[in-house]
Design an enzyme around this catalytic site. Structure first.
Site, short mmCIF file in Angstrom:
data_model
loop_
_atom_site.label_atom_id
_atom_site.label_comp_id
_atom_site.label_asym_id
_atom_site.label_seq_id
_atom_site.Cartn_x
_atom_site.Cartn_y
_atom_site.Cartn_z
CB SER A 73 45.37 28.41 53.93
OG SER A 73 45.61 27.60 52.79
CE1 TYR A 78 46.91 24.05 57.08
CE2 TYR A 78 45.95 24.44 54.91
CZ TYR A 78 46.83 24.80 55.92
OH TYR A 78 47.62 25.91 55.77
P1 NAD Z 1 55.61 26.17 60.04
O1 NAD Z 1 55.35 24.74 60.32
O2 NAD Z 1 57.00 26.63 59.83
O3 NAD Z 1 54.99 27.11 61.15
C1 NAD Z 1 53.88 26.77 61.93
C2 NAD Z 1 54.21 27.17 63.34
O4 NAD Z 1 53.07 26.98 64.17
C3 NAD Z 1 55.34 26.31 63.90
O5 NAD Z 1 56.35 27.14 64.39
C4 NAD Z 1 54.65 25.52 65.00
O6 NAD Z 1 55.49 25.26 66.10
C5 NAD Z 1 53.54 26.45 65.38
N1 NAD Z 1 52.48 25.73 66.09
C6 NAD Z 1 51.91 24.55 65.76
N2 NAD Z 1 51.02 24.21 66.68
C7 NAD Z 1 51.03 25.18 67.62
C8 NAD Z 1 50.33 25.39 68.82
N3 NAD Z 1 49.42 24.50 69.25
N4 NAD Z 1 50.58 26.51 69.53
C9 NAD Z 1 51.50 27.41 69.11
N5 NAD Z 1 52.19 27.26 67.97
C10 NAD Z 1 51.95 26.16 67.24
O7 NAD Z 1 54.73 26.51 58.76
P2 NAD Z 1 54.24 27.90 58.15
O8 NAD Z 1 54.07 27.65 56.72
O9 NAD Z 1 55.09 29.01 58.59
O10 NAD Z 1 52.79 28.03 58.78
C11 NAD Z 1 52.31 29.20 59.43
C12 NAD Z 1 50.84 29.41 59.09
O11 NAD Z 1 50.75 29.67 57.69
C13 NAD Z 1 49.94 28.22 59.36
O12 NAD Z 1 48.71 28.67 59.92
C14 NAD Z 1 49.70 27.66 57.99
O13 NAD Z 1 48.47 26.97 57.91
C15 NAD Z 1 49.70 28.91 57.16
N6 NAD Z 1 49.91 28.70 55.73
C16 NAD Z 1 51.12 28.27 55.24
C17 NAD Z 1 51.28 28.07 53.88
C18 NAD Z 1 52.58 27.62 53.26
O14 NAD Z 1 52.62 27.36 52.05
N7 NAD Z 1 53.66 27.53 54.00
C19 NAD Z 1 50.20 28.29 53.02
C20 NAD Z 1 49.00 28.71 53.54
C21 NAD Z 1 48.87 28.90 54.89
#
Ligand code: NAD
Length: 267
Positions: free
Chosen positions: A152, A165
């Site tokens: 991130s 986080y």
């Molecule tokens: P999201 O909530 O749609 O996806 C996260 C996924 O991780 C979900 O499908 C959830 O079920 C899964 N998950 C959670 N705990 C878990 C576990 N213990 N085992 C297996 N799966 C698990 O959100 P996203 O934005 O797609 O997030 C994906 C990644 O991207 C994350 O690591 C998040 O920190 C990172 N990220 C997202 C953003 C953003 O703006 N969306 C920005 C920076 C980083």
């Protein structure tokens, strides 16, 4: 074609929605077969699987918690048995448990560290073990294996009210760089992407609250919130031989968020 992933197998954690799904689909579009890990949503994972099959690639859904050792091992076992040994591992699963520091429970802290950071460690350890057992396949890739973390912008930018986080992503940065340094000589390439604000469930309430979208856009020089595919395409690039000389790097996929746009002032 150095961008092709044909003949390779990928695992993507947390791929029932959001960025994980986009990574799985973009890897498949480049030619990979994909094991789609999910934690809660079997339905979401099956949808990702269907999207991949529509692209003419093979896919399977595998339930599992990335914070649980046995589940991570089983993810690689199932991928290997039902597809083939894993060439590409994408550690994407992550979550937020937001609270002001003084109100943050130990459980909020531990849940985020366990999923985002320990999950990354378990994925890295299992991927490296399996890559070694699999051996080189020069007909499909120059690398013995590719490992990509979804970090991130908060591996660099401090984040008040989200200290668990930010700490997990800061930890992920040096986990990634240290693992990359440890295994690069044997042909395992380790890198990360650092998304900024991407429209997914993780920030839906933030985006949909009064003034939330505007506040978010003020942090993004590029002028739009990102799509999961913006990240998925970069992950597919990092998994391919087109990025063969990129080792231990984080590619920021953030529309310029990490440029501290507040300093632009009113110029
Ligand atoms: P999201 O909530 O749609 O996806 C996260 C996924 O991780 C979900 O499908 C959830 O079920 C899964 N998950 C959670 N705990 C878990 C576990 N213990 N085992 C297996 N799966 C698990 O959100 P996203 O934005 O797609 O997030 C994906 C990644 O991207 C994350 O690591 C998040 O920190 C990172 N990220 C997202 C953003 C953003 O703006 N969306 C920005 C920076 C980083």
């Amino acid at each position: 074609d150095l961008h092709s992933l044909a003949g390779q197998v990928a695992v993507v954690t947390g791929a029932s929605a959001g960025i994980g799904r986009a990574c799985a689909v973009e890897l498949a579009r480049a030619g990979a077969d994909v094991a789609v890990n999910y934690h809660g949503s079997r339905e979401g994972a099956e949808e990702t699987v269907a999207m991949i099959r529509d692209l003419g690639r093979r896919a399977i859904a595998v339930q599992g918690d990335v914070g649980a050792e046995a589940d991570v091992a089983r993810l690689f076992d199932e991928a290997q048995e039902r597809l083939a040994p894993v060439d590409i591992a994408v550690s994407n699963a992550g979550l937020q448990r937001d609270a002001a520091l003084a109100d943050m429970s130990l459980e909020d802290w531990e849940t985020v560290i366990r999923t985002n950071l320990t999950g990354g460690f378990l994925m890295a350890r299992e991927a490296v073990r399996r890559f070694r057992t699999k051996g080189r396949r020069p007909e499909v890739s120059r690398a013995l294996g590719k490992l990509i973390f979804d970090s991130s912008v908060h591996q660099r930018i401090p984040w008040a009210f989200h200290v668990n986080y930010a700490a997990s992503k800061g930890g992920l940065k040096l986990l990634m760089e240290s693992v990359a340094q440890e295994v690069a000589a044997e042909g395992i390439r380790v890198n990360a992407v650092a998304p900024g604000a991407i429209a997914t469930d993780i920030n839906r309430s933030e985006r949909e609250k009064e003034g939330g979208r505007e506040a978010m856009l003020a942090l993004i020089p590029h002028g739009r919130v990102g799509d999961p595919e913006d990240v998925g395409r970069v992950v597919a690039f990092l998994a391919s031989d087109a990025s063969d000389y990129i080792v231990g790097q984080t590619l920021f996929v953030d529309g310029g968020m990490a440029l501290y746009p507040g300093f632009r002032g009113n110029g």
